[in-house]
Scaffold this motif. Structure first.
Motif, PDB file in Angstrom:
ATOM      1  N   ALA A  70     -16.114 -11.225 -25.118  1.00 18.31           N
ATOM      2  CA  ALA A  70     -16.503 -12.539 -25.174  1.00 18.31           C
ATOM      3  C   ALA A  70     -15.446 -13.430 -25.847  1.00 18.31           C
ATOM      4  O   ALA A  70     -15.022 -12.835 -26.842  1.00 18.31           O
ATOM      5  CB  ALA A  70     -17.870 -13.078 -25.539  1.00 18.31           C
ATOM      6  N   PRO A  71     -14.892 -14.692 -25.765  1.00 18.65           N
ATOM      7  CA  PRO A  71     -13.862 -15.273 -26.501  1.00 18.65           C
ATOM      8  C   PRO A  71     -14.340 -15.259 -27.820  1.00 18.65           C
ATOM      9  O   PRO A  71     -15.225 -15.646 -28.087  1.00 18.65           O
ATOM     10  CB  PRO A  71     -13.981 -16.725 -25.812  1.00 18.65           C
ATOM     11  CG  PRO A  71     -14.575 -16.440 -24.354  1.00 18.65           C
ATOM     12  CD  PRO A  71     -15.624 -15.470 -24.552  1.00 18.65           C
ATOM     13  N   GLY A  72     -13.508 -15.167 -28.733  1.00 10.92           N
ATOM     14  CA  GLY A  72     -13.765 -14.895 -30.130  1.00 10.92           C
ATOM     15  C   GLY A  72     -14.425 -13.767 -30.938  1.00 10.92           C
ATOM     16  O   GLY A  72     -14.195 -13.635 -31.934  1.00 10.92           O
TER      17      GLY A  72
END
Length: 431
Positions: free
Chosen positions: A3-5
């Motif tokens: 996931a982003p981050g």
């Protein structure tokens, strides 16, 4: 994908089933590296690594090729040396060396015939000759994977065109090249047969044992997955890649024996066995996703236990086949016991599925097929065409019969029962 981050996933530690050699899959030397040379036991060079033995062979063949080549031509003797040296490059067994040397002579002969005809057409046309040189180089190196003779055929055409551009072309020069090549190839063949020879059959037996070892590990991994083991404890996908690699290696080293060029060899028999080996590897590979699916779904636990027991019994059978001679007519007691246990577990799995009113698991069919294939690999049918095969003496116990000797005759490909065992207690079986 994370996931982003989210932090990047850690290295999974992937290990390939085989290491590439110059971007290509490894050849037969990677399989024959642990096979001892044929010869007397007192010879200290029998146990040295294959690369060292081939260094001695190439040095011996190169020295003899210089002597023989100079007797033919004082100026062009290097053609004989090249032919003798190249016979040992990329080969590991004496059959491969003989075939490669023969392909060099055959390609040279056919290339000379074509080269003489094309040389007369391109004489005085430099651009056409250069074009033919480039085309010959391209096509030759493109077809080297198909046959070494193809590459030598186009290389000989290229050499003829080069001599045409240098105004040194003559039919006598190309015939001299053929003589030197034939002499060098003959020297290479004699050295490979007489000096530290590596048997093709010994190499095939070694590759066969490694294939059975990989199949054993794969089936044990499948059994663990049926029992609910995590991927970290059993990774059948990696084991399946190893089985594919071992199957490819077996087909590679057995290729010379699939041709009617080796003395005292039955190509039909070996081709049939290779088909059975490939079928067994495919059935084992099919079990990998089925075992993972059975673990991840709500399959009844007793049913999975029976499937795991069948896979373990088949693993025991393949482990026993590792040391079992390929041409044994009667299966050993250990193999027959393991296969009987596997069939019993499969019957128990079918009964458990009926008791649970559940659908029969898809893994049953490949497990049944694998039982039959291992049963076929435990015995060696006589694949003789054009009449009954030779008599083979059998010593052993079959179905509880006492130790006895019996002649076995027949063609297992016949439409009627063909293999008859003339002894009390031995049953008739068609291969």
């Amino acid at each position: 994908m994370p996931a982003p981050g989210a932090p990047a996933p850690a290295d999974t530690g992937f290990e390939p089933a085989v290491a590439l050699s110059l971007g290509n899959l490894p050849g037969s030397p990677s399989v024959a590296k642990d096979v001892h040379a044929r010869g007397r036991g007192w010879n200290p060079l029998r146990g040295v690594p294959l690369s060292t033995r081939q260094a001695f062979q190439a040095a011996c063949a190169g020295g003899l090729a210089i002597v023989v080549g100079k007797a033919i031509s004082e100026q062009r003797y290097y053609w004989a040396v090249i032919a003798a040296f190249v016979a040992f490059t990329g080969t590991a067994t004496r059959s491969e060396t003989v075939i490669k040397a023969g392909h060099r002579v055959l390609g040279t002969l056919l290339g000379i015939i074509a080269g003489i005809g094309l040389a007369h057409l391109t004489t005085g046309h430099s651009l056409l000759a250069l074009t033919l040189i480039v085309v010959s180089m391209s096509v030759g190196f493109y077809l080297v994977k198909v046959s070494y003779a193809y590459m030598i055929f186009f290389v000989t055409i290229m050499v003829a065109q080069m001599y045409t551009l240098l105004h040194e072309f003559s039919a006598e020069l190309l015939l001299l090249r053929l003589e030197e090549t034939a002499a060098g190839a003959l020297v290479g063949i004699l050295v490979s047969l007489l000096f530290l020879p590596t048997s093709t059959r010994d190499t095939v037996n070694s590759a066969r044992a490694e294939l059975f070892g990989a199949l054993t590990e794969l089936l044990e991994g499948v059994a663990l997955r049926f029992e609910g083991a995590a991927v970290e404890d059993a990774d059948p996908d990696a084991l399946a890649r190893e089985v594919d690699h071992r199957l490819r290696a077996l087909a590679l080293v057995a290729r010379p024996l699939t041709r009617p060029l080796v003395w005292r060899n039955n190509p039909s028999y070996l081709r049939e066995r290779l088909r059975v080996y490939a079928a067994a590897a495919r059935r084992a590979r099919v079990l990998v996703p089925l075992a993972s699916a059975a673990t991840s779904t709500a399959t009844p636990t007793p049913l999975r236990a029976h499937l795991a027991a069948a896979a373990r019994a088949l693993a025991a059978a393949t482990r026993d086949l590792t040391s079992h001679p390929d041409r044994a007519v009667v299966a050993t007691d250990e193999v027959r016991t393991s296969l009987a246990a596997a069939r019993a577990s499969l019957r128990a799995a079918e009964e458990a599925a009926r008791a649970e009113s559940a659908r029969a698991p898809r893994a049953l069919l490949p497990l049944h097929h694998l039982c039959d294939l291992l049963d076929d690999l435990a015995t060696a049918p006589l694949l003789q065409r054009g009449g009954p095969g030779p008599v083979v003496t059998v010593r052993g116990t079959v179905s509880g019969a006492p130790t006895t000797e019996a002649p076995v005759r027949g063609d297992p490909r016949a439409s009627t029962p063909a293999v008859s065992v003339e002894a009390p207690g031995l049953t008739e079986r068609q291969g």
